[in-house]
Design a protein around this motif. Sequence first.
Motif, PDB file in Angstrom:
ATOM      1  N   THR A  92       0.826  -1.206   0.000  1.00 10.27           N
ATOM      2  CA  THR A  92       0.000   0.000   0.000  1.00 10.27           C
ATOM      3  C   THR A  92       0.861   1.257   0.000  1.00 10.27           C
ATOM      4  N   PRO A  96       0.158   3.082  -6.125  1.00 10.16           N
ATOM      5  CA  PRO A  96      -0.880   4.112  -6.186  1.00 10.16           C
ATOM      6  C   PRO A  96      -2.060   3.761  -5.286  1.00 10.16           C
ATOM      7  N   SER A  97      -2.705   4.774  -4.752  1.00 15.50           N
ATOM      8  CA  SER A  97      -3.774   4.555  -3.772  1.00 15.50           C
ATOM      9  C   SER A  97      -4.948   3.751  -4.335  1.00 15.50           C
ATOM     10  N   ALA A  98      -5.155   3.807  -5.639  1.00 13.45           N
ATOM     11  CA  ALA A  98      -6.286   3.100  -6.248  1.00 13.45           C
ATOM     12  C   ALA A  98      -5.958   1.649  -6.601  1.00 13.45           C
ATOM     13  N   SER A  99      -4.725   1.220  -6.368  1.00 15.30           N
ATOM     14  CA  SER A  99      -4.313  -0.125  -6.755  1.00 15.30           C
ATOM     15  C   SER A  99      -5.013  -1.195  -5.914  1.00 15.30           C
ATOM     16  N   LEU A 100      -5.452  -2.262  -6.576  1.00 15.73           N
ATOM     17  CA  LEU A 100      -6.075  -3.392  -5.887  1.00 15.73           C
ATOM     18  C   LEU A 100      -5.056  -4.442  -5.456  1.00 15.73           C
ATOM     19  N   HIS A 171       4.976  -1.105 -11.111  1.00 14.18           N
ATOM     20  CA  HIS A 171       4.911   0.242 -10.545  1.00 14.18           C
ATOM     21  C   HIS A 171       6.089   0.511  -9.613  1.00 14.18           C
TER      22      HIS A 171
END
Length: 228
Positions: A92, A96-100, A171
């Motif tokens: 986390t 990126p904050s939206a990554s699952l 990433h």
Amino acid sequence: MSAVVNSSTVPVSTASRRWAATGVASAIGSLASVFLSMSLSPEYIPGSVITSEAIDAGLMAERPSMIAFHIVTLASAGLLMVFAAGLHRRLTSALPSASLVPLIAFSGLLLVVAAQMLGTGLDTEFLFGIGDSAINLPSDIGFYSHWIATIPWLWFGGGVAALAVGAARRHGGVSGWLGITSTILGALTLLLAISPLQYMAAGPGALWLLIAAIGFSAESRTQPGSRC
């Protein structure tokens, strides 16, 4: 006016040796669990017939191994929960904050925890009920033998978690070597898990956990301010 430094504001991206070390211990425990469950299974000899009485007699002589299997498997499950939580935090902080990816990795490892817990679920019933037909029917012991030699080995979730860690490489969330290793072992684990030989997934799955945990543990040694 002097600035006050809050010691609690250590960047969450710094990995902890302790959460990673639980993964090493869990991997070793998982491999030991597989070995112990195999030692409790009857020996298959081509052309022979395995009876419930033979399985019952074999387990009666292996009570210490049954206790060890129970303790080691549940200890591995508990340690894996800690590793899963640490891995989620680690990913986390780096993605990126939206990554699952962090949630997928966490959820996958929790499936392994569930399989290990369920794999030990019948231990007490048979540990104290071996040879007692008032508690267990003769046919029940054969089911138990298959249960402990299959359920704790189900590492489908571990394969998913490994692939998630591999995806984090794109990433820059994990090092290149760890991302590639996770992708290879994760794919192998998942392919075995979805095949009729699903219990064999425990081998590459536990191996991935060991390598990943060692990798994250080594990584933390180069990062200052490490905490639990």
